[in-house]
Design an enzyme around this catalytic site. Sequence first.
Site, PDB file in Angstrom:
ATOM      1  N   TYR A 166       0.819  -1.227   0.000  1.00 25.45           N
ATOM      2  CA  TYR A 166       0.000   0.000   0.000  1.00 25.45           C
ATOM      3  C   TYR A 166       0.849   1.272   0.000  1.00 25.45           C
ATOM      4  CZ  TYR A 166      -3.546   3.430   1.316  1.00 25.45           C
ATOM      5  OH  TYR A 166      -4.372   4.532   1.349  1.00 25.45           O
ATOM      6  N   LYS A 170       1.371   4.317  -3.137  1.00 27.01           N
ATOM      7  CA  LYS A 170       1.078   5.758  -3.109  1.00 27.01           C
ATOM      8  C   LYS A 170       2.332   6.569  -3.460  1.00 27.01           C
ATOM      9  CE  LYS A 170      -3.324   5.420  -1.960  1.00 27.01           C
ATOM     10  NZ  LYS A 170      -4.382   5.718  -2.954  1.00 27.01           N
TER      11      LYS A 170
HETATM   12  N1  LIG Z   1      -9.280   6.154   4.766  1.00 24.27           N
HETATM   13  C1  LIG Z   1      -8.085   6.686   4.978  1.00 24.27           C
HETATM   14  O1  LIG Z   1      -7.641   6.899   6.118  1.00 24.27           O
HETATM   15  C2  LIG Z   1      -7.217   7.055   3.804  1.00 24.27           C
HETATM   16  C3  LIG Z   1      -5.980   7.654   4.080  1.00 24.27           C
HETATM   17  C4  LIG Z   1      -5.170   8.018   3.019  1.00 24.27           C
HETATM   18  C5  LIG Z   1      -5.590   7.796   1.721  1.00 24.27           C
HETATM   19  N2  LIG Z   1      -6.798   7.206   1.484  1.00 24.27           N
HETATM   20  C6  LIG Z   1      -7.188   6.989   0.086  1.00 24.27           C
HETATM   21  O2  LIG Z   1      -8.466   7.551  -0.162  1.00 24.27           O
HETATM   22  C7  LIG Z   1      -9.103   6.834  -1.226  1.00 24.27           C
HETATM   23  C8  LIG Z   1     -10.504   6.442  -0.805  1.00 24.27           C
HETATM   24  O3  LIG Z   1     -10.406   5.526   0.269  1.00 24.27           O
HETATM   25  P1  LIG Z   1     -11.535   5.305   1.369  1.00 24.27           P
HETATM   26  O4  LIG Z   1     -10.871   5.419   2.674  1.00 24.27           O
HETATM   27  O5  LIG Z   1     -12.731   6.128   1.075  1.00 24.27           O
HETATM   28  O6  LIG Z   1     -11.825   3.745   1.121  1.00 24.27           O
HETATM   29  P2  LIG Z   1     -13.155   2.917   0.865  1.00 24.27           P
HETATM   30  O7  LIG Z   1     -14.269   3.390   1.706  1.00 24.27           O
HETATM   31  O8  LIG Z   1     -12.710   1.499   0.937  1.00 24.27           O
HETATM   32  O9  LIG Z   1     -13.504   3.298  -0.653  1.00 24.27           O
HETATM   33  C9  LIG Z   1     -12.694   2.890  -1.706  1.00 24.27           C
HETATM   34  C10 LIG Z   1     -13.450   3.097  -2.996  1.00 24.27           C
HETATM   35  O10 LIG Z   1     -12.629   2.658  -4.084  1.00 24.27           O
HETATM   36  C11 LIG Z   1     -13.421   1.778  -4.871  1.00 24.27           C
HETATM   37  N3  LIG Z   1     -12.614   0.847  -5.642  1.00 24.27           N
HETATM   38  C12 LIG Z   1     -11.691  -0.050  -5.223  1.00 24.27           C
HETATM   39  N4  LIG Z   1     -11.207  -0.735  -6.259  1.00 24.27           N
HETATM   40  C13 LIG Z   1     -11.834  -0.273  -7.375  1.00 24.27           C
HETATM   41  C14 LIG Z   1     -11.779  -0.587  -8.742  1.00 24.27           C
HETATM   42  N5  LIG Z   1     -10.993  -1.570  -9.227  1.00 24.27           N
HETATM   43  N6  LIG Z   1     -12.552   0.121  -9.615  1.00 24.27           N
HETATM   44  C15 LIG Z   1     -13.373   1.084  -9.151  1.00 24.27           C
HETATM   45  N7  LIG Z   1     -13.493   1.418  -7.867  1.00 24.27           N
HETATM   46  C16 LIG Z   1     -12.729   0.729  -6.980  1.00 24.27           C
HETATM   47  C17 LIG Z   1     -14.331   1.075  -3.880  1.00 24.27           C
HETATM   48  O11 LIG Z   1     -15.408   0.438  -4.555  1.00 24.27           O
HETATM   49  P3  LIG Z   1     -16.121  -0.885  -3.963  1.00 24.27           P
HETATM   50  O12 LIG Z   1     -17.132  -0.434  -2.966  1.00 24.27           O
HETATM   51  O13 LIG Z   1     -16.718  -1.500  -5.192  1.00 24.27           O
HETATM   52  O14 LIG Z   1     -15.040  -1.741  -3.346  1.00 24.27           O
HETATM   53  C18 LIG Z   1     -14.740   2.270  -3.052  1.00 24.27           C
HETATM   54  O15 LIG Z   1     -15.734   3.000  -3.720  1.00 24.27           O
HETATM   55  C19 LIG Z   1      -8.187   5.638  -1.551  1.00 24.27           C
HETATM   56  O16 LIG Z   1      -7.392   5.944  -2.682  1.00 24.27           O
HETATM   57  C20 LIG Z   1      -7.319   5.527  -0.309  1.00 24.27           C
HETATM   58  O17 LIG Z   1      -6.070   4.920  -0.568  1.00 24.27           O
HETATM   59  C21 LIG Z   1      -7.616   6.819   2.495  1.00 24.27           C
END
Ligand SMILES: NC(=O)c1ccc[n+]([C@@H]2O[C@H](COP(=O)([O-])OP(=O)(O)OC[C@H]3O[C@@H](n4cnc5c(N)ncnc54)[C@H](OP(=O)(O)O)[C@@H]3O)[C@@H](O)[C@H]2O)c1
Length: 243
Positions: A166, A170
């Site tokens: 992961y 990034k």
């Molecule tokens: N949460 C944190 O603390 C955090 C911190 C730093 C960065 N981020 C980044 O923020 C972004 C959003 O994360 P989140 O925390 O909101 O996670 P999340 O709730 O797990 O949402 C992830 C989203 O990405 C979608 N996704 C995954 N694989 C995909 C694919 N092959 N094609 C299309 N959509 C896909 C998921 O769809 P499904 O529902 O179909 O799986 C979901 O809509 C990510 O890039 C993550 O790395 C998050």
Amino acid sequence: MTDEKIALVTGANKGIGYEIAAQLGALGWTVGVGARDTPRREGAVAQLREAGVDAFGVPLDVTDDQSVSAAARLLEERYGRLDALVNNAGITGGGPQQPTTVDLAIIRTVVETNVIGVIRVTNAMLPLLRRSASPRIVNMSSSVGSLTRQSGPDRETTTGPVAVAYSPSKTFLNAVTIQYVRELAGTGILINAACPGYVATDLNGFRGVRTPAQGAATAVRLATLPDGGPTGGFFEDDGVIPW
Ligand SMILES: NC(=O)c1ccc[n+]([C@@H]2O[C@H](COP(=O)([O-])OP(=O)(O)OC[C@H]3O[C@@H](n4cnc5c(N)ncnc54)[C@H](OP(=O)(O)O)[C@@H]3O)[C@@H](O)[C@H]2O)c1
């Protein structure tokens, strides 16, 4: 060209992506909800529309060439252009991700989604972005991709766990972002990476300490930058993150 602004947010069916769509919608943008699962996508669109957002569904799996091409065609036919692309979809790949014992398949899967997926979607959408008066690309990165923070003296407080899939995905995404900035210099397309902070979502079993709404704010700011705004940066709420 009308004043209407069109955005596509990938992975917008839940979590931070959903909130980015909601916040752009609240600013009056028309928002394409990019999501691979039909019921989840339709549910999100319905919820956004109920909240007054001009949202529409865009079937989109970022790992699938045909899905991404079809998404670009849908936007082409419906609007003929795109003003902001938010590459938000991402996965952690699960664990454990200790470098000495990791299952290599996890690394491939994470890179396919978090890096190659962004390149695939960006390249498919670029012709539409080029037709915008003020195109913006936001790549949802993470401070865990900052090599400075991973290796600095305060790494215990500023980075996540050891994760050889992961975190480097990034870092890779950040590097890719910079290459786009270089190639597209002078086009007016502003391209930046964002970190949402540690947000309670499915991605981390809701252990994050920030709300999705808080996590969406930086990406929304970068998607709506005025002309002449920054490009080639890596931002969080508090400002610039070191690469
Ligand atoms: N949460 C944190 O603390 C955090 C911190 C730093 C960065 N981020 C980044 O923020 C972004 C959003 O994360 P989140 O925390 O909101 O996670 P999340 O709730 O797990 O949402 C992830 C989203 O990405 C979608 N996704 C995954 N694989 C995909 C694919 N092959 N094609 C299309 N959509 C896909 C998921 O769809 P499904 O529902 O179909 O799986 C979901 O809509 C990510 O890039 C993550 O790395 C998050």
